[in-house]
Design a protein around this motif. Structure first.
Motif, mmCIF file in Angstrom:
data_model
loop_
_atom_site.group_PDB
_atom_site.id
_atom_site.type_symbol
_atom_site.label_atom_id
_atom_site.label_comp_id
_atom_site.label_asym_id
_atom_site.label_seq_id
_atom_site.Cartn_x
_atom_site.Cartn_y
_atom_site.Cartn_z
ATOM 1 N N ARG A 1 93.407 110.186 42.564
ATOM 2 C CA ARG A 1 92.208 110.633 41.846
ATOM 3 C C ARG A 1 91.615 109.511 41.006
ATOM 4 N N VAL B 1 79.408 107.223 46.065
ATOM 5 C CA VAL B 1 79.918 108.595 46.096
ATOM 6 C C VAL B 1 81.363 108.642 45.624
ATOM 7 N N ASN B 2 82.241 107.883 46.318
ATOM 8 C CA ASN B 2 83.635 107.841 45.885
ATOM 9 C C ASN B 2 84.055 106.427 45.473
ATOM 10 N N VAL C 1 83.772 110.458 39.865
ATOM 11 C CA VAL C 1 83.862 109.725 41.133
ATOM 12 C C VAL C 1 85.300 109.771 41.662
ATOM 13 N N HIS D 1 87.727 113.185 49.356
ATOM 14 C CA HIS D 1 87.406 112.391 50.546
ATOM 15 C C HIS D 1 88.675 111.981 51.290
ATOM 16 N N ASN E 1 87.397 112.209 41.245
ATOM 17 C CA ASN E 1 87.580 113.540 41.837
ATOM 18 C C ASN E 1 87.020 113.591 43.261
ATOM 19 N N THR E 2 85.839 113.000 43.445
ATOM 20 C CA THR E 2 85.227 112.950 44.776
ATOM 21 C C THR E 2 86.075 112.120 45.733
#
Length: 345
Positions: A266, A285-286, A315, A322, A317-318
């Motif tokens: 994470r 995004v990530n 980010v 992913h 968390n995303t």
């Protein structure tokens, strides 16, 4: 020996990215029912393994199949498998996984042409192959690498200053871009007092002067307490969980698992475009991707994450979602099982 259908040789004693892949992957292959064993040094005792004296058994096929698979990941492993098959006439099908991000030598290209099946670990590595191949990206062990769970997984447990950690892990050397990370930290940390940087990884004798130069630059900047060399730590996994941001600044790489390990913990990632990093990260995004070797670009990419820690956490968390969706090691193990089944039927 008659039960072993897949042999995964490891002809390198020192831990490397390839060896790490074998160590993490084989237990998941076993869980899927793949009858696989390793051969060679430098591997933990819990993995199923063959003794060299058992190789004579390769003249007899495994129960229910006409051939075994010899799954090589290095030149010497390809060459030895070819010797067993062509010279000793053992019943083998040869599979090779390539992670290289460069044009292969003539010798390597010749070896690859002798393989029964070739796997590339990324679209980019596949672009350097001159034979048909299957792309199977590496995955990460989501049981080993996971988000923070206890107080031990926080910056407070480290005794380091600040509220957030940014880290760079791997062997300390020019190839890995450790100097680019240090330079970025020297320029950025005075502006962001809540952040501390940690660097973990082996310093081999031939790179000792390089590491000492970095430490001298950090001392000259008055940042000894905020850019900390951890050395080789007993458990790197807990350090991923302590980070808010991970930086992978390599100038060149094979595949490169560390961004996936960070995202599984994470943690947001800023990486160069070396190896398969650009295929792991969705820009903005990530995480973020910059050109390999571009120190100024790396600094510019890192700064927004230091300037807005709350966004950096989001980010992260995303990034976790992913990795769970796209890079679970079970996906890699299943894809390899399909390749093996094709050649042992």
């Amino acid at each position: 020996m008659r039960d072993v259908e897949i042999i995964a040789p490891n002809f390198k004693r020192r831990l490397s990215g390839v060896t790490s892949t074998i160590i993490q992957l084989i237990p998941y292959q076993v869980k899927l029912g793949v009858k696989i064993a390793t051969l060679g040094p430098g591997l933990p005792a819990h993995l199923p393994r063959l003794r060299w004296t058992q190789l004579a058994g390769l003249w007899r096929p495994p129960i229910g199949h006409s051939h075994r698979i010899w799954h090589a990941r290095r030149n010497n492993e390809m060459a030895f498998g070819l010797f067993l098959k062509r010279v000793l006439r053992m019943r083998l099908k040869l599979v090779f996984t390539s992670a290289a991000q460069r044009r292969h030598t003539g010798y390597t290209r010749w070896l690859i042409r002798q393989m029964d099946h070739v796997i590339a670990t990324s679209t980019r590595s596949g672009s350097f192959l001159e034979v048909g191949h299957t792309v199977i990206q590496h995955g990460v062990d989501l049981e080993l690498f996971h988000p923070p769970e206890t107080a031990e997984d926080t910056i407070e447990a480290t005794g380091l200053p600040g509220r957030y950690l940014v880290g760079c892990f791997g062997r300390v050397r020019h190839q890995k871009g450790t100097d680019l990370f240090v330079k970025a930290m020297i320029e950025l940390l005075p502006k962001y007092p809540d952040w501390t940087a940690v660097i973990s990884g082996r310093v081999t004798p031939e790179h000792a002067a390089f590491a000492e130069g970095l430490k001298s630059a950090i001392a000259a900047a008055g940042l000894v307490n905020r850019v900390v060399f951890l050395g080789e730590v007993p458990d790197i996994k807990v350090w991923y969980r302590r980070l808010t941001l991970y930086v992978a600044p390599s100038r060149n790489e094979g595949f490169g698992l560390t961004p996936l390990e960070a995202m599984a913990s994470r943690t947001a990632v800023v990486a160069s475009d070396a190896g398969a990093y650009a295929e792991m990260i969705e820009e903005g995004v990530n995480g973020s991707v910059v050109a390999g070797g571009d120190g100024n670009g790396l600094r510019r990419a890192i700064e927004p994450y230091l300037g807005d820690p709350e966004r950096t956490i989001l980010v992260g968390n995303t990034a976790l979602a992913h990795v769970k969706e796209n890079f679970d090691i079970n996906r890699e193990a299943s894809a390899l099982r399909a390749i093996y089944s094709k050649h042992t039927a």
